[in-house]
Design a protein around this motif. Structure first.
Motif, short mmCIF file in Angstrom:
data_model
loop_
_atom_site.label_atom_id
_atom_site.label_comp_id
_atom_site.label_asym_id
_atom_site.label_seq_id
_atom_site.Cartn_x
_atom_site.Cartn_y
_atom_site.Cartn_z
N GLY A 22 0.85 -1.21 -0.11
CA GLY A 22 0.32 0.31 -0.09
C GLY A 22 0.58 1.39 -0.12
O GLY A 22 0.04 2.90 0.16
N TYR A 23 2.29 0.86 -0.33
CA TYR A 23 2.82 2.38 0.19
C TYR A 23 3.84 2.02 -0.94
O TYR A 23 4.28 1.36 -1.72
CB TYR A 23 3.44 2.27 1.05
CG TYR A 23 3.18 2.63 2.35
CD1 TYR A 23 2.36 4.08 2.70
CD2 TYR A 23 2.32 2.28 2.82
CE1 TYR A 23 1.91 4.57 4.05
CE2 TYR A 23 1.83 2.05 4.45
CZ TYR A 23 1.34 3.13 4.56
OH TYR A 23 0.23 4.15 5.74
N ILE A 24 4.52 3.34 -1.73
CA ILE A 24 5.29 3.36 -2.69
C ILE A 24 6.74 4.67 -2.35
O ILE A 24 6.57 5.62 -1.59
CB ILE A 24 4.83 3.57 -4.17
CG1 ILE A 24 4.20 5.73 -4.28
CG2 ILE A 24 3.99 2.61 -4.74
CD1 ILE A 24 3.96 5.27 -5.40
N ILE A 25 7.76 3.99 -2.95
CA ILE A 25 9.07 4.97 -3.12
C ILE A 25 8.77 6.17 -4.03
O ILE A 25 8.37 6.12 -5.24
CB ILE A 25 10.37 4.62 -3.40
CG1 ILE A 25 10.26 3.37 -2.14
CG2 ILE A 25 11.60 5.58 -3.39
CD1 ILE A 25 11.90 2.54 -2.23
N SER A 26 8.31 7.75 -3.02
CA SER A 26 8.13 8.70 -4.40
C SER A 26 9.71 9.35 -4.84
O SER A 26 9.54 10.03 -5.97
CB SER A 26 7.12 9.52 -4.28
OG SER A 26 8.02 9.89 -2.22
N ASN A 27 10.90 9.15 -4.17
CA ASN A 27 11.93 9.90 -4.02
C ASN A 27 13.08 9.19 -3.56
O ASN A 27 12.67 8.63 -2.38
CB ASN A 27 11.90 11.57 -3.99
CG ASN A 27 12.83 12.57 -3.92
OD1 ASN A 27 13.80 11.98 -5.17
ND2 ASN A 27 13.76 12.71 -3.41
N ALA A 70 9.38 -0.41 4.69
CA ALA A 70 9.26 0.71 5.28
C ALA A 70 7.65 1.54 4.57
O ALA A 70 6.59 1.11 3.52
CB ALA A 70 10.17 1.58 4.18
N ALA A 71 6.91 2.14 5.93
CA ALA A 71 6.10 2.79 5.73
C ALA A 71 6.15 4.62 5.80
O ALA A 71 5.42 4.89 5.68
CB ALA A 71 4.80 2.20 5.80
N THR A 72 7.46 4.96 6.57
CA THR A 72 7.63 6.08 6.43
C THR A 72 8.58 6.68 5.76
O THR A 72 9.71 5.42 5.64
CB THR A 72 7.59 5.87 8.42
OG1 THR A 72 8.51 5.53 8.32
CG2 THR A 72 6.08 6.28 8.57
N VAL A 111 21.42 8.35 2.93
CA VAL A 111 20.66 7.85 1.52
C VAL A 111 19.22 8.32 1.93
O VAL A 111 19.48 7.12 3.33
CB VAL A 111 20.47 6.22 0.93
CG1 VAL A 111 19.33 6.43 0.15
CG2 VAL A 111 21.93 6.72 0.18
N THR A 112 18.33 9.44 1.65
CA THR A 112 17.04 9.70 2.04
C THR A 112 16.30 9.24 1.21
O THR A 112 16.08 9.32 -0.07
CB THR A 112 16.49 10.56 2.34
OG1 THR A 112 17.44 10.97 3.41
CG2 THR A 112 15.69 11.35 3.31
N VAL A 113 15.51 8.44 1.66
CA VAL A 113 14.27 7.71 0.48
C VAL A 113 12.83 8.33 1.79
O VAL A 113 12.49 8.15 2.54
CB VAL A 113 14.36 6.36 1.13
CG1 VAL A 113 12.68 5.70 0.01
CG2 VAL A 113 15.49 5.20 0.93
N SER A 114 12.30 8.55 0.74
CA SER A 114 10.19 9.27 0.88
C SER A 114 9.17 7.77 0.22
O SER A 114 9.82 7.46 -0.97
CB SER A 114 10.27 10.00 0.38
OG SER A 114 11.71 11.42 0.12
#
Length: 346
Positions: free
Chosen positions: A149-154, A187-189, A214-217
């Motif tokens: 239900g989540y995706i990596i946006s950036n 990951a959800a956040t 590395v920062t994952v959104s």
């Protein structure tokens, strides 16, 4: 006279004397060699490349160095005081070269006599290329899948480039350098990690070596779902009227987070028509109303209006009697009428 006799005696049978001397030297050398012990070391090969050229081909990491000396000297010889290296600094032109493998000894070993050493291989055929410096983009190596239900946006890497020194051909063919794995499983956040580069090519040297952030959104995944064949709910219809036919079924599409769509179900009143303004039998085109939660967005619906046909309800017997009671006649008059009818029948 004595001098002449001495000279004659020296050169007398001189060929045999020379042979004897040579044999004596050979015997001496052989005896010296025969008494020497041999030891072989496998040593790391150091590459010195402080000039214009760098190796563009594979170089062995280790070489064998063989050492011979007397038995009493062997305990003082170990791999820590013998060094093997090649020096590329003296080469100025690209291409293949036979580069000698050199050996250097510590000062303590230099005092040992006799001491013999050799290295295998003695030469290495190496392709040389011009040394070049470039700034190359850094890309994260993402591993795993975020929560359902989540995706990596950036994904952001800081710093975004790295200074690399290497052979010209290799630098020109390198479009990016990856970090070591960044695990995103579950990951959800949003989150950040400090990671190092995963430079799998030993010919490329990162200057200076450092960590990268590395920062994952991570955001909820959005989706669109279609709901089909839903009969509109009729609201506020006057109780004196009823529908004469079934209403047209409605399809609609809505967009929301995947988790919201998975938990949403249409209720009886999700699709409706408002009949509050109907005050007479007939056919009306009424707007279709679709009620959704605030976290859902209506994308489209199959029709903006539906045709609603209403008629007056058919009154039951009890309702007729009640209507009769509401007439202007008194109850006594009704009784008299009924008695009169009975008398005539008699």
């Amino acid at each position: 006279m004595n001098r002449k006799k001495l000279t004659d005696r020296i050169f007398e049978d001189w060929g045999q004397k020379v042979v004897c001397i040579v044999l004596a030297v050979i015997i001496y050398v052989f005896s010296q060699v025969a008494t020497l012990e041999r030891k072989v070391f496998v040593l790391p090969l150091k590459v010195e490349a402080d000039g214009l050229m760098m190796a563009n081909s594979d170089i062995p990491k280790f070489v064998k160095v063989s050492v011979r000396t007397r038995a009493e000297n062997m305990p003082s010889i170990n791999s820590g005081n013998i060094f093997a290296y090649i020096n590329l600094s003296e080469y100025t032109e690209p291409g293949f070269c036979d580069v000698p493998v050199k050996v250097s000894l510590s000062e303590d070993l230099m005092l040992i006599d006799p001491l013999e050493y050799s290295v295998k291989p003695a030469f290495l055929n190496i392709e040389l290329d011009k040394k070049e410096l470039a700034y190359i983009p850094v890309k994260p190596a993402i591993s795993g899948t975020v929560e359902h239900g989540y995706i990596i946006s950036n994904i952001d890497v800081s710093p975004s480039t790295v200074k690399v020194v290497g052979p010209s051909k290799m630098i020109n063919n390198t479009t990016s350098i990856y970090t070591k794995k960044v695990i995103v499983s579950g990951a959800a956040t949003n989150f950040s990690r400090e990671v190092k580069l995963d430079n799998i090519n030993s010919k490329l040297k990162v200057v200076p070596e450092s960590d990268f952030r590395v920062t994952v959104s991570v955001i909820p995944a959005m989706d669109t779902k279609e709901y089909k064949n839903i009969t509109p709910y009729v609201e506020n219809l006057n109780p004196d009227f009823e529908l004469s036919s079934e209403l047209q079924k409605i399809n609609f599409k809505a967009t929301a987070a995947v988790s919201v769509l998975e938990n949403f179900s249409c209720t009886a009143k999700t699709v409706s028509v408002n009949c509050a303004e109907i005050n007479a039998a007939g056919t009306y085109n009424l707007p279709v109303n679709i009620s959704l939660p605030k976290n859902m967005t209506l994308v489209e619906k199959s029709s903006d209006t539906v045709s609603v046909t209403v008629v007056e309800k058919i009154k039951e017997q009890q309702e007729i009697i009640e209507d009769e009671k509401d007439n202007d006649f008194s109850s006594g008059d009704i009784i008299e009428d009924k008695i009169t009818v009975l008398d005539k029948k008699q």
